[in-house]
Design a protein around this motif. Structure first.
Motif, PDB file in Angstrom:
ATOM      1  N   LEU A 130      13.381   3.792  -5.878  1.00  0.00           N
ATOM      2  CA  LEU A 130      13.684   3.190  -4.569  1.00  0.00           C
ATOM      3  C   LEU A 130      15.094   2.599  -4.551  1.00  0.00           C
ATOM      4  N   ALA A 173       4.777   1.190  -6.458  1.00  0.00           N
ATOM      5  CA  ALA A 173       5.307   2.345  -5.742  1.00  0.00           C
ATOM      6  C   ALA A 173       4.476   3.573  -6.075  1.00  0.00           C
ATOM      7  N   GLU A 206       7.492   6.396  -3.881  1.00  0.00           N
ATOM      8  CA  GLU A 206       7.728   5.904  -2.527  1.00  0.00           C
ATOM      9  C   GLU A 206       7.166   4.486  -2.433  1.00  0.00           C
ATOM     10  N   LYS A 207       7.807   3.690  -1.575  1.00  0.00           N
ATOM     11  CA  LYS A 207       7.443   2.271  -1.541  1.00  0.00           C
ATOM     12  C   LYS A 207       6.021   2.064  -1.021  1.00  0.00           C
TER      13      LYS A 207
END
Ligand code: GAL
Length: 332
Positions: A157, A189, A199-200
């Motif tokens: 990220l 994540a 991905e967050k």
């Protein structure tokens, strides 16, 4: 008379030693030297466990003194009972992949299995001696206990990342937990489908490392330690009904004066048996001057109703079928 007494005492001691040896294979002894099938010390520090086809694979930092000091090593062991571990090899032997210089760092390796592609992806914290690089590295293998080849390093990220943790939810979704100093907290994540990126999912504004997570009952429980380097500190936990929160305040996992029994969290391992589900706290008792001699503190947690407690470490054994465990005081 005296000779007879000392003879019978010697016999009793022998019998006790024999009983211990027979009992030992089924018993986890927190803080004691833990040997693999070769009789050598298990080198899986800052480790993680991957369950694959009903077998447990333990990966961790291999700090064997005879290792080439220019390289970094990850060892892999397999087990079906979490007590007896078979050495499968040094699955990662890496030369400084990003020109990080002397004393470069590879810590807390974790392996994720991609059931769809049958590929295995290892994440680890990659750094220079001053811990300024702050990235993860990825290495892949076609076999869970095969050789892993370095692919890339990156900042998940686009954030600084130091200690990492691993979590696989009941639905199979895989997550990377990473501590990020500038943001004063840690991220959970979700890994992308091919496991090669994240991905967050959630950010927890608590500056904690050694992050570990478990889904137990209807709640998520997250554990972390404060940032005191190799020195242990009272580890803390919080709970939430969903990864996105809301998370409770952090509370102590054990009375603060016991200092987490000198250990630091690395993973929470859930074992679901026919009668009980247990969650094992996996911690490292670091010996920074001789990292190879660092010990493991594994204990079943008292967990439920949004509370979690690490009991005093004692020898214990687990029935893998039922999930029932018991303290084995006779071993000490
Ligand atoms: C700890 C961390 C370890 C290692 C150590 C170095 O806080 O959890 O993995 O990085 O610091 O000082």
């Amino acid at each position: 008379m005296l000779a007879k007494i000392s003879q019978s005492m010697a016999l009793a001691a022998l019998a006790l030693a024999a009983a211990r040896m027979m009992a030992a294979p089924g018993v986890i002894q927190p803080g004691e030297a833990w040997l693999d099938n070769r009789g050598q010390r298990i080198q899986a520090h800052g480790g993680g466990i991957t369950v694959w086809k009903g077998t447990y694979y333990w990966f961790g930092e291999d700090r064997t003194p005879a290792n080439d000091p220019e390289k970094r090593y990850v060892a892999c062991y397999l087990s079906r009972d979490l007590v007896r571990w078979k050495f499968r090899g040094q699955v990662l032997v890496l030369s400084d992949p990003e020109h990080l210089g002397p004393q470069w760092v590879l810590e807390r390796p974790k392996v994720y299995a991609n059931a769809r592609t049958g590929k295995f992806v290892m994440y680890a914290h990659l750094d220079d001696a001053r811990y300024k690089f702050a990235r993860v590295m990825i290495a892949v293998s076609d076999r869970i206990d095969g050789i892993y080849n370095f692919v890339k390093s990156f900042r998940p990220l686009d954030e600084e990342s130091r200690d990492i943790g691993q979590f696989v939810d009941d639905d199979g979704a895989a997550y990377l937990i990473f501590e990020s100093r500038p943001t004063k907290g840690f991220f959970i994540a979700k890994l992308t489908d091919n496991l090669m990126n994240v991905e967050k999912t959630c950010f927890i504004p608590a500056p904690l490392e050694g992050g570990a997570l478990v889904h137990y009952g209807n709640l998520y429980y997250v554990v972390g330690s404060h940032m005191t380097g190799w020195r242990p500190n009272p580890n803390v936990y919080a709970t939430a009904p969903a990864l996105a929160g809301p998370w409770t305040e952090f509370r102590n996992l054990a009375p603060p004066e016991v200092n987490n029994y000198e250990s630091q969290s690395t993973m929470l391992l859930k074992v679901t048996g026919s009668r009980k589900t247990i969650v094992i706290f996996m911690g490292d008792i670091w010996h920074p001057k001789e990292l190879w001699d660092s010990r493991y503190l594994w204990m079943p947690l008292e967990i439920g109703d949004s509370s979690m407690h690490l009991p005093p470490p004692q020898p214990w054994s687990l029935n893998m079928n039922t999930g029932e465990w018991s303290i084995r005081p006779e071993i000490k």
